[in-house]
Design an enzyme around this catalytic site. Structure first.
Site, short mmCIF file in Angstrom:
data_model
loop_
_atom_site.label_atom_id
_atom_site.label_comp_id
_atom_site.label_asym_id
_atom_site.label_seq_id
_atom_site.Cartn_x
_atom_site.Cartn_y
_atom_site.Cartn_z
N CYS A 85 -3.53 -4.08 3.81
CA CYS A 85 -2.46 -4.97 4.29
C CYS A 85 -2.56 -6.40 3.76
O CYS A 85 -1.71 -7.23 4.10
CB CYS A 85 -2.47 -5.03 5.82
SG CYS A 85 -2.09 -3.45 6.59
N GLU A 137 0.85 -1.18 0.00
CA GLU A 137 0.00 0.00 0.00
C GLU A 137 0.89 1.24 0.00
O GLU A 137 0.41 2.36 0.17
CB GLU A 137 -0.95 0.00 1.19
CG GLU A 137 -0.28 0.03 2.54
CD GLU A 137 -0.92 1.03 3.47
OE1 GLU A 137 -0.28 2.05 3.72
OE2 GLU A 137 -2.06 0.80 3.90
N HIS A 186 -2.59 -11.30 11.49
CA HIS A 186 -2.17 -9.94 11.15
C HIS A 186 -1.94 -9.17 12.45
O HIS A 186 -2.64 -9.37 13.44
CB HIS A 186 -3.25 -9.25 10.30
CG HIS A 186 -2.91 -7.83 9.98
ND1 HIS A 186 -1.75 -7.48 9.32
CD2 HIS A 186 -3.56 -6.67 10.25
CE1 HIS A 186 -1.72 -6.16 9.17
NE2 HIS A 186 -2.80 -5.65 9.73
N LYS A 234 -1.33 -6.25 20.60
CA LYS A 234 -2.41 -6.82 21.43
C LYS A 234 -3.50 -7.52 20.61
O LYS A 234 -4.03 -8.54 21.04
CB LYS A 234 -3.01 -5.75 22.35
CG LYS A 234 -3.81 -4.69 21.62
CD LYS A 234 -4.44 -3.68 22.57
CE LYS A 234 -5.12 -2.59 21.74
NZ LYS A 234 -5.76 -1.53 22.48
#
Ligand SMILES: [Zn+2]
Lengths: 137, 357
Positions: free
Chosen positions: B120, B88, B243, B248
């Site tokens: 992504c 991207e 991903h 977290k």
């Protein structure tokens, strides 16, 4: 460098294609129609690779506006597979340089023509990963 | 839908490789520059982010990752019949990076080549397409590259994690592969979680859409769909890679799906280098392949905004052992680090515009 000149030389610049002389057996960079040592035109293309070491370097602090983003620019005299060439050294600050250190080739941007022109890529050298020192691995 | 025989089984990963630039910007310097409270980034579970040097872009980073993948695949570059570049952060809006990389690697001219865009997950779309191309016998090897120099508006919360890095894979027939595909599954919807308009330098994100409706919804559905099709459960896998927009989310989605920290941790790279966008989950896969042993089973689930997720199951073969040391590992690149400050970062990433004289 003009668009046409870079395009013609793209294999030399991307893959370090130089010249081997069939008459005297020597190899050099860049590519040429005649041997720079004996003048013979019996030459062929040869990929320059093998172990690379930094023989000497020069740190350029006064650069063009275009190169200010990456200043200082480090120019190195590099021996690679027995062939000497002058090239940019990247991924190194002046304090990290050491004559004799092992280097490795990488593909990087070498020039950008303004906001809308071409981006030119070519091989530069960086300190070898996993041992940039002058000693063995 | 049940297929008679899974075509994925005819394909596998022959070589894999990664690249991470050496510069690292600690998150605490971003926070102090823009006056964020430390709580704004501490919960992200990211310490520092990798940033590309001034002479690097997604093309040069993708090239080095691809070179490493080729070394591990041990094939002649001319045998590669497709080069797909997922990013991207294209250096050119129009002019493929795939051809520059293919030329520099000696793959041209008899090859497919294109750049793909899906936030992504463009490189993951390339991976799934390559499974089809390779298992159908249309071509022998395909090169899949995910590479990004992710940009964020200075001062935006995205700036904490937008990082630079690349991962690449040589896909080919299952025979001789380091890991063989067992199945794949894709789940996409139209979701307004993150976008960048034409000619705009920085992306925008739809607050409230980035977490549950985008990341979690799509990954959970792709992984559940894959497990159902294959008749597998989380406990059947040795590794689970997701991903990683921060440190977290991948942990939370993995635990929610029933995986354990032991399965998730080896593929977690964002805490050390930030989110490398198209290379994020795929860099995690490269790190897992760096250490994987024959017979182990890997789940990997990339995600891209807009939004979609793919899930893949891979089984590691005996071939992997001799390929581990044929190129630098992800951890070698993580260890190669030079800390820089915010001033360096703004100069290196072109955030300071020099006026033409
Ligand atoms: Zn000669």
């Amino acid at each position: 460098m003009s668009i046409a000149r870079h395009w013609r030389r793209r294999h030399n610049l991307y893959r370090l294609i130089g010249t081997r002389c069939r008459s005297c057996g020597r190899t050099f960079y860049p590519q040429a129609q005649r041997c720079i040592y004996c003048g013979s035109s019996d030459v062929e293309q040869a990929r320059i690779d093998g172990e690379a070491r930094l023989l000497s370097y020069s740190i350029v602090y006064s650069v063009t506006d275009e190169a200010r983003y990456e200043a200082p620019v480090i120019l190195g005299l590099v021996e690679v597979g027995g062939v000497k060439l002058i090239t940019e050294i990247t991924d190194a600050s002046p304090g990290e340089l050491e004559v004799g250190m092992r280097l490795e080739p990488v593909l990087r941007k070498v020039s950008i023509h303004g906001e809308s022109g071409l981006i030119y890529y070519a091989v530069k050298f960086r300190p070898a990963m996993g041992g940039g020192g002058s000693g063995e691995d | 839908m049940t297929l008679q025989a899974r075509p994925e089984k005819g394909s596998g990963i022959h070589g894999w490789g990664a690249y991470i630039p050496r510069y690292r910007l600690p998150l605490k310097l971003i926070a102090s520059t823009w006056g964020w409270h430390e709580d704004q980034y501490k919960g992200l579970n990211v310490r520092e982010k990798a940033i590309a040097g001034p002479d690097e872009d997604s093309t040069t980073m993708g090239y080095e990752a691809a070179l490493n993948a080729l070394k591990r695949a041990k094939i002649d570059p001319s045998e590669v019949g497709a080069v797909f570049f997922g990013t991207e952060s294209k250096p050119y809006a129009v002019k493929p990076s795939a051809t520059i990389i293919a030329e520099a690697l000696g793959i041209t001219p008899i090859t497919m080549a294109s750049d793909l865009e899906f936030a992504c997950r463009a490189a993951s779309e390339a991976m799934r397409s390559s499974i089809g191309l390779v298992s159908s016998g249309m071509l022998k090897y395909s090169l899949v590259i995910g590479s990004d120099t992710a940009q964020a508006q200075p001062g935006d919360v995205l700036e904490f994690t937008a990082a630079s890095g690349a991962a690449a894979f040589i896909l080919g027939p299952s025979s001789g592969a380091s890991a063989v595909f067992e199945g794949s599954y894709t789940y996409v919807t139209d979701t307004p979680d993150f976008w960048r308009r034409s000619l705009q330098p920085y992306p925008r994100h739809g607050e409230g859409f980035t977490g549950e409706p985008a990341y979690f919804h799509h990954i959970i559905n792709s992984v559940k769909g894959l497990l159902e099709e294959l008749g597998l459960k989380p406990g059947d896998f040795d590794y689970a890679i997701f991903h990683q927009p921060n440190g977290k989310f991948p942990v939370r989605v993995g635990l929610r799906l029933g995986f354990t920290m032991e399965q998730i941790e080896p593929g977690l790279v964002t805490p050390m280098i930030g989110n490398t966008y198209n290379a994020s989950a795929l860099m995690g896969l490269a790190r897992v392949l760096d250490r994987a042993r024959p017979g182990e089973r890997i789940l990997v689930a990339p995600f891209g905004s807009g939004a979609g997720s793919d899930a893949y199951s891979l089984i590691v073969t005996d071939e992997i052992v001799e390929r581990h040391d044929l190129a630098p590992k992800v951890d070698d690149y993580i260890a190669r680090r030079v800390e820089v400050d915010y001033g360096f970062y703004t100069r290196y990433r072109g955030k300071i515009r020099l006026m033409p004289r």
